[in-house]
Design an enzyme around this catalytic site. Structure first.
Site, mmCIF file in Angstrom:
data_model
loop_
_atom_site.group_PDB
_atom_site.id
_atom_site.type_symbol
_atom_site.label_atom_id
_atom_site.label_comp_id
_atom_site.label_asym_id
_atom_site.label_seq_id
_atom_site.Cartn_x
_atom_site.Cartn_y
_atom_site.Cartn_z
ATOM 1 N N CYS A 218 -7.185 -26.716 11.785
ATOM 2 C CA CYS A 218 -5.895 -26.022 11.748
ATOM 3 C C CYS A 218 -4.966 -26.606 12.797
ATOM 4 C CB CYS A 218 -6.091 -24.516 11.988
ATOM 5 S SG CYS A 218 -6.242 -24.041 13.713
ATOM 6 N N CYS B 165 -6.113 -25.964 16.423
ATOM 7 C CA CYS B 165 -7.307 -26.697 16.862
ATOM 8 C C CYS B 165 -7.079 -28.200 16.911
ATOM 9 C CB CYS B 165 -8.481 -26.359 15.947
ATOM 10 S SG CYS B 165 -9.031 -24.660 16.169
ATOM 11 N N GLY C 80 -11.065 4.536 0.466
ATOM 12 C CA GLY C 80 -12.039 5.380 1.146
ATOM 13 C C GLY C 80 -13.172 4.633 1.813
ATOM 14 N N ASP D 272 -7.868 -7.149 1.870
ATOM 15 C CA ASP D 272 -6.834 -7.240 2.911
ATOM 16 C C ASP D 272 -7.427 -6.674 4.190
ATOM 17 O OD1 ASP D 272 -6.381 -4.182 2.252
ATOM 18 O OD2 ASP D 272 -5.279 -4.618 4.113
ATOM 19 N N GLN E 290 -11.566 6.847 -5.272
ATOM 20 C CA GLN E 290 -12.045 7.511 -4.071
ATOM 21 C C GLN E 290 -13.469 8.026 -4.333
ATOM 22 O OE1 GLN E 290 -10.780 7.442 -1.135
ATOM 23 N NE2 GLN E 290 -8.697 6.708 -1.540
ATOM 24 N N CYS F 93 -12.782 -26.990 13.153
ATOM 25 C CA CYS F 93 -11.583 -26.506 12.471
ATOM 26 C C CYS F 93 -10.479 -27.551 12.512
ATOM 27 C CB CYS F 93 -11.097 -25.217 13.145
ATOM 28 S SG CYS F 93 -9.599 -24.547 12.412
ATOM 29 N N ASP G 252 0.866 -1.164 0.000
ATOM 30 C CA ASP G 252 0.000 0.000 0.000
ATOM 31 C C ASP G 252 0.907 1.219 0.000
ATOM 32 O OD1 ASP G 252 -2.852 1.152 2.010
ATOM 33 O OD2 ASP G 252 -2.080 1.729 0.047
ATOM 34 N N SER G 253 0.364 2.325 -0.516
ATOM 35 C CA SER G 253 1.220 3.489 -0.810
ATOM 36 C C SER G 253 1.491 4.328 0.432
ATOM 37 C CB SER G 253 0.514 4.382 -1.827
ATOM 38 O OG SER G 253 -0.776 4.722 -1.306
ATOM 39 N N GLY G 254 0.761 4.057 1.503
ATOM 40 C CA GLY G 254 0.953 4.902 2.674
ATOM 41 C C GLY G 254 0.040 6.109 2.633
ATOM 42 N N GLY G 255 -0.707 6.288 1.546
ATOM 43 C CA GLY G 255 -1.634 7.418 1.432
ATOM 44 C C GLY G 255 -2.545 7.444 2.638
ATOM 45 N N PHE G 256 -3.076 6.284 2.952
ATOM 46 C CA PHE G 256 -4.030 6.161 4.059
ATOM 47 C C PHE G 256 -3.349 6.421 5.390
ATOM 48 C CE2 PHE G 256 -8.038 4.963 5.551
ATOM 49 C CZ PHE G 256 -7.865 4.258 6.711
ATOM 50 N N ASP H 160 -2.616 8.201 -2.948
ATOM 51 C CA ASP H 160 -3.965 8.776 -3.066
ATOM 52 C C ASP H 160 -4.306 9.577 -1.818
ATOM 53 O OD1 ASP H 160 -3.898 6.509 -1.443
ATOM 54 O OD2 ASP H 160 -6.031 6.147 -1.694
ATOM 55 N N HIS I 10 -4.835 -19.870 13.822
ATOM 56 C CA HIS I 10 -6.252 -20.262 13.675
ATOM 57 C C HIS I 10 -7.028 -19.218 12.866
ATOM 58 C CE1 HIS I 10 -10.312 -21.604 14.392
ATOM 59 N NE2 HIS I 10 -10.583 -20.341 14.704
HETATM 60 C C1 E48 Z 1 -11.360 -2.911 9.746
HETATM 61 C C2 E48 Z 1 -10.204 -2.656 10.700
HETATM 62 C C3 E48 Z 1 -9.990 -3.750 11.751
HETATM 63 O O1 E48 Z 1 -9.015 -2.544 9.963
HETATM 64 C C4 E48 Z 1 -8.241 -1.570 10.613
HETATM 65 C C5 E48 Z 1 -9.200 -0.653 11.339
HETATM 66 C C6 E48 Z 1 -9.453 0.653 10.658
HETATM 67 O O2 E48 Z 1 -9.527 0.447 9.255
HETATM 68 C C7 E48 Z 1 -8.363 -0.039 8.637
HETATM 69 C C8 E48 Z 1 -8.833 -0.831 7.433
HETATM 70 N N1 E48 Z 1 -9.539 0.062 6.514
HETATM 71 C C9 E48 Z 1 -8.895 0.604 5.461
HETATM 72 N N2 E48 Z 1 -9.489 1.481 4.618
HETATM 73 C C10 E48 Z 1 -8.542 1.871 3.737
HETATM 74 C C11 E48 Z 1 -8.580 2.817 2.714
HETATM 75 C C12 E48 Z 1 -7.388 3.079 1.979
HETATM 76 C C13 E48 Z 1 -7.347 4.089 0.954
HETATM 77 O O3 E48 Z 1 -8.343 4.789 0.657
HETATM 78 N N3 E48 Z 1 -6.165 4.308 0.329
HETATM 79 C C14 E48 Z 1 -5.046 3.585 0.615
HETATM 80 N N4 E48 Z 1 -3.895 3.854 -0.059
HETATM 81 N N5 E48 Z 1 -5.038 2.613 1.558
HETATM 82 C C15 E48 Z 1 -6.203 2.358 2.267
HETATM 83 C C16 E48 Z 1 -6.178 1.400 3.307
HETATM 84 C C17 E48 Z 1 -7.347 1.179 4.054
HETATM 85 N N6 E48 Z 1 -7.610 0.370 5.133
HETATM 86 O O4 E48 Z 1 -7.491 1.013 8.249
HETATM 87 C C18 E48 Z 1 -6.375 1.052 9.130
HETATM 88 C C19 E48 Z 1 -6.355 2.380 9.844
HETATM 89 C C20 E48 Z 1 -5.104 0.723 8.355
HETATM 90 O O5 E48 Z 1 -6.559 0.023 10.085
HETATM 91 C C21 E48 Z 1 -7.472 -0.865 9.529
HETATM 92 O O6 E48 Z 1 -10.415 -1.396 11.388
#
Ligand code: E48
Length: 370
Positions: free
Chosen positions: A306, A309, A216, A266, A189, A304, A93-97, A147, A335
């Site tokens: 695994c 288990c 997003g 993911d 987005q 299960c 992932d790009s680190g944008g988030f 992004d 598990h």
């Molecule tokens: C669901 C669960 C347990 O996953 C945890 C925590 C809060 O949500 C998560 C998972 N949701 C999530 N939405 C995303 C959106 C983007 C995005 O728009 N752009 C880029 N580049 N990467 C993204 C990665 C993302 N991950 O996001 C972080 C903050 C990484 O922790 C995760 O709740």
């Protein structure tokens, strides 16, 4: 073409697809769940154990690896595959988030994002060009574009500005991305606004990326709203490109995402809750560290097979977790990863047999009743 998807079968009653994703480090079946290895490791697991649970493609993160140990060090080690001893496909992932979720510790401009490290407060500046340099140095098979992820909720104007910047930054990423053995995916987005989602998708589809992240989402919005966004977005996505729903998710979200045509997922959920002593079972979640399991000599999940288990009881795993023995969270992690990968295997089989809706009903009836 370093990464392409071949659709083997479309499920008769839904938008679900069975596919094969070809990458420079091998071919994987889709729909696929990708375990998260943020800092070049799926926490507590050896690569062999990740594979044993059914993991085939793992994620890592540009922001984290840039800060520690540094992308130049990983490059010197021979790239991420060599560094972490993973011979299958990797996506970064790009680190944008990450830089956006740093909150007040960051400043966004057209040029890029200035942010302070969550580790030592040092100042850094990510631009699309810089992020492409980092991801190409890390050498994953799939690199996500840089992004801007709009928060939830947010004003429509904010979502417009974020999608427009995401489009401009996607162009800048594409312009400098040269690594032939790495696929660059664009990220759609548009927040929870159908018209903005369509606009973001069309602008990025015009750039003809080999695959697309749906960003997003999974950022605190109600699940039903996420499903609505997918219902509106998926019909305009090309059939021959992978659709990757970022950051999702829980068993119910995985099934609902596949029903709507998602190919790749993911999420840190299975590994994160495992480290808190909570596991998925066919009857819902079970917090094995709770006192009620102190003398419970059954496996965590009696359905299960695994490693955890087959060989250990709830009582023993509770004991390990209560005494901070590392084996405890290793067993709950094994598990949970096995559980999710087994779910994906059942989903793929249900697509083959055109009975995905029946599978969804059967699985959720028992899982949610727990
Ligand atoms: C669901 C669960 C347990 O996953 C945890 C925590 C809060 O949500 C998560 C998972 N949701 C999530 N939405 C995303 C959106 C983007 C995005 O728009 N752009 C880029 N580049 N990467 C993204 C990665 C993302 N991950 O996001 C972080 C903050 C990484 O922790 C995760 O709740």
């Amino acid at each position: 073409m370093p990464v392409k998807i071949k659709i083997e079968k479309k499920e008769k009653h839904t938008r679900a697809r069975l596919g094969k994703l070809t990458t420079p480090h091998g071919e994987v079946e889709t729909p696929i769940f990708m375990p998260v290895g943020t800092q070049a490791t799926v926490k507590t697991m050896t690569p062999e154990e990740v594979k044993e649970t059914g993991g085939r493609l793992v994620l890592s993160n540009t922001y984290h690896l840039y800060l520690r140990p540094g992308h130049d060090l990983v490059k010197e080690a021979g790239g991420l595959h060599k560094f972490m001893n993973w011979d299958g496909p990797i996506l970064t992932d790009s680190g944008g988030f990450q830089v956006f979720s740093l909150g007040p510790l960051r400043t966004i401009t057209e040029e890029g994002v200035e942010f302070r490290s969550h580790i030592d407060g040092s100042k850094h500046f990510f631009t699309p060009e810089k992020v492409m340099e980092i991801e190409q140095a890390l050498g994953a098979d799939i690199a996500m574009a840089f992004d801007e992820c709009a928060p939830y909720p947010c004003e429509k104007e904010y979502a417009v500005a974020a999608l427009e910047r995401t489009t401009r930054w996607a162009e800048r990423c594409k312009r400098v991305h040269k690594r032939e053995d790495q696929a660059l995916f664009g990220i759609i987005q548009g927040g929870v606004f159908p018209d903005l989602r369509e606009r973001s998708a069309k602008e990025l589809l015009a750039m003809d990326f080999p695959g697309y992240g749906i960003g997003g989402l999974s950022v605190g919005e109600p699940k039903e709203l996420m499903y609505e966004v997918l219902d509106q977005l998926m019909p305009i996505m090309p059939e021959d490109k992978p659709r990757y729903l970022m950051g999702v998710g829980s068993p119910d979200c995985l099934i609902e995402g596949v029903v709507r045509g998602v190919d790749m997922f993911d999420c840190v959920l299975p590994t994160r809750i495992a480290r808190n002593g909570t596991v998925f079972t066919h009857n819902g979640k079970l917090t094995v560290r709770n006192a009620e399991y102190a003398r419970d000599f059954r496996p965590m999940d009696q359905q299960c097979d695994c490693y955890a288990c087959r060989n250990y009881s709830r009582a023993y795993i509770r004991h390990l977790i209560k005494t901070d023995e590392i084996l405890g969270i290793r067993l709950t992690t094994i598990h949970n990863l096995h559980f999710i990968q087994h779910l994906m295997q059942n989903i793929r089989q249900a697509i083959r047999e055109d009975r995905l809706l029946e599978y969804r009903e059967d699985f959720l009836k028992v899982f949610n009743a727990g």
